[in-house]
Scaffold this active site. Structure first.
Site, short mmCIF file in Angstrom:
data_model
loop_
_atom_site.label_atom_id
_atom_site.label_comp_id
_atom_site.label_asym_id
_atom_site.label_seq_id
_atom_site.Cartn_x
_atom_site.Cartn_y
_atom_site.Cartn_z
N ASP A 95 0.82 -1.22 0.00
CA ASP A 95 0.00 0.00 0.00
C ASP A 95 0.85 1.27 0.00
OD1 ASP A 95 -2.43 1.34 0.02
OD2 ASP A 95 -3.27 0.11 1.62
N GLU A 134 1.15 9.29 -9.05
CA GLU A 134 2.48 9.46 -9.65
C GLU A 134 2.59 8.77 -11.02
OE1 GLU A 134 5.73 9.71 -6.36
OE2 GLU A 134 4.40 8.09 -5.72
N ASP A 174 -10.08 3.59 -3.58
CA ASP A 174 -10.78 2.40 -3.08
C ASP A 174 -12.20 2.27 -3.62
OD1 ASP A 174 -8.50 2.27 -1.63
OD2 ASP A 174 -9.47 1.96 0.30
C1 GAL Z 1 -6.15 1.30 1.26
C2 GAL Z 1 -6.21 0.31 0.12
C3 GAL Z 1 -7.33 -0.67 0.42
C4 GAL Z 1 -7.04 -1.38 1.74
C5 GAL Z 1 -6.83 -0.35 2.84
C6 GAL Z 1 -6.34 -0.99 4.13
O1 GAL Z 1 -5.14 2.19 1.04
O2 GAL Z 1 -6.42 0.98 -1.09
O3 GAL Z 1 -7.48 -1.59 -0.64
O4 GAL Z 1 -5.90 -2.18 1.59
O5 GAL Z 1 -5.89 0.63 2.47
O6 GAL Z 1 -6.14 -0.06 5.15
#
Ligand code: GAL
Length: 385
Positions: free
Chosen positions: A130, A168, A187
């Site tokens: 992430d 980016e 998300d």
């Molecule tokens: C976000 C990510 C999600 C999930 C989440 C967990 O940044 O895009 O898919 O992994 O974090 O905190």
């Protein structure tokens, strides 16, 4: 790397985040592995069981290693990995290129090599990586390159699922990083608007994914029916089964990884039918991994369109989708696909939803689509007479 075919086609599996977010434990993960097998989805190609954020303690141990939360995972991660492997499945985990994960657990920033070693020692096959709490002065590109190198040299084949949300200009450098998939979007949420927005955001990026490096439009919400324990994911309130099928068909033809996000221990027949549609899976898993092109309905281009993907056997996969809120017609002119009617050529059409051969068509194929519905076809160029 030992397996030169690692993630040649888009990865398929299940991930804990969309439905369960922080509420995860050993029993859930092992139950999901069981369900992937007993539902028949494993036999359709789904193979990864991935634990997302919130699996570790908030502190590393004295040697600087990540520690699985003993309350959630009382037998440790190797135990869970061994169980997943015993089912003939692969095991995935989650970390972050910043100092902390999005939920505030330790990230892998400047611990990339030791963390890769830890993941390898537990038997991890897939790492979602992430983008939260990334130091602002550092370029993300170098951090994904770093983790990729760490994984490629940790002694185990581990797929790198880069998740920087499309920041980016990730599509322009991700191939060079060695990651096998890259999240290109923010998300997903369990509603139609989100599905539509994420799909449209990648419609002009289809040329950037291919074998061994796939554009990840985000995990599936198919079958969640509003069940996420995270209010933000559940905002606006779920999709209909028709919308879930359109979502799945679009992700499949776009070549996105197919990572299920619902509670696979409790699926309705309609959802199982969508997730297990072998024709849509075959379109997604075609060995050439070509991105589709888009043909819009000439008099309703904003709402109704067709995605067309050449498959390795010479046929075309075609997904019609009505993104609008009114009934709409899609008339696909074969001329736009390179089929010359004057030379006695047409298309033989197979319907991936009804599983019926619809016969030979000349010049055009017309379908009327209800709002948010789709139709996926396989078309074979043939002589008409
Ligand atoms: C976000 C990510 C999600 C999930 C989440 C967990 O940044 O895009 O898919 O992994 O974090 O905190």
């Amino acid at each position: 790397m030992h397996n030169k075919y690692l993630a040649m086609t888009p990865p398929m599996g299940w991930n804990s985040w969309n439905t369960f977010t922080w509420n995860i434990n050993e029993e859930l993960i092992m139950g999901a592995a069981d369900a992937l097998c007993t539902s028949g989805l494993k036999d359709k190609g789904y193979e990864y069981i991935v634990i997302d954020d919130c699996w570790s303690l908030k502190q590393r141990d004295e040697e600087g290693r990540l520690v699985a939360d003993p309350e959630k995972f009382p037998h440790g991660m190797k135990y869970v990995a061994d169980y997943v492997h015993s089912k003939g499945l692969k095991f995935g985990m989650y970390s972050c290129c910043g100092t902390h994960t999005c939920a505030g657990y330790p990230g892998s920033f400047e611990h990339e090599f030791v963390d890769a070693e830890t993941f390898a020692s537990w038997g991890v096959d897939y790492l979602k990586y992430d983008n939260c709490y990334k130091p602002k002065h550092i370029n993300g590109e170098v951090l994904y390159k770093r983790m990729s190198l760490a994984l490629r040299n940790c002694g185990r084949d581990i797929v790198l699922s880069a998740c920087n949300w499309g920041h980016e200009d990730v599509h322009s450098w991700i191939q060079g990083s060695g990651a096998q998939l890259f999240r290109s979007t923010g998300d997903i949420q369990d509603n139609w608007q989100s599905v539509k927005n994420l799909f449209l955001s990648q419609i002009d990026k289809t040329a950037y994914s291919g074998p061994f490096c796939h554009n990840d439009i985000d995990m599936l919400i198919v079958g969640m029916h509003g069940s996420s324990n995270n209010e933000w994911i559940g905002e606006l309130g779920a999709c209909t089964d028709i919308e879930y099928r359109t979502h799945f068909a679009l992700w499949a033809i776009m070549g996105s990884p197919l990572m299920i996000g619902c509670d696979i221990r409790n699926m309705t027949d309609a959802i199982l039918e969508t997730l297990g549609n072998e024709d849509l899976i075959r379109i997604n898993q075609d060995i050439e991994c070509r991105g589709p092109y888009c043909i819009r309905q000439w008099n309703n281009p904003e709402s109704v369109l067709a995605m067309v993907k050449p498959l390795s056997d010479g046929t075309l996969a075609i997904c019609f989708a009505n993104l609008g809120d009114k009934r709409g017609e899609m008339s696909l002119q074969f001329w736009d696909l390179g089929i010359p009617y004057a030379a006695n050529m047409g298309l033989e059409i197979y319907n991936c939803y009804t599983k019926e051969n619809e016969g030979k068509f000349s010049e055009r194929y017309v379908a009327v689509l209800e709002p948010h519905d789709s139709l996926t076809l396989i078309a074979k160029p043939v002589k008409l007479k």
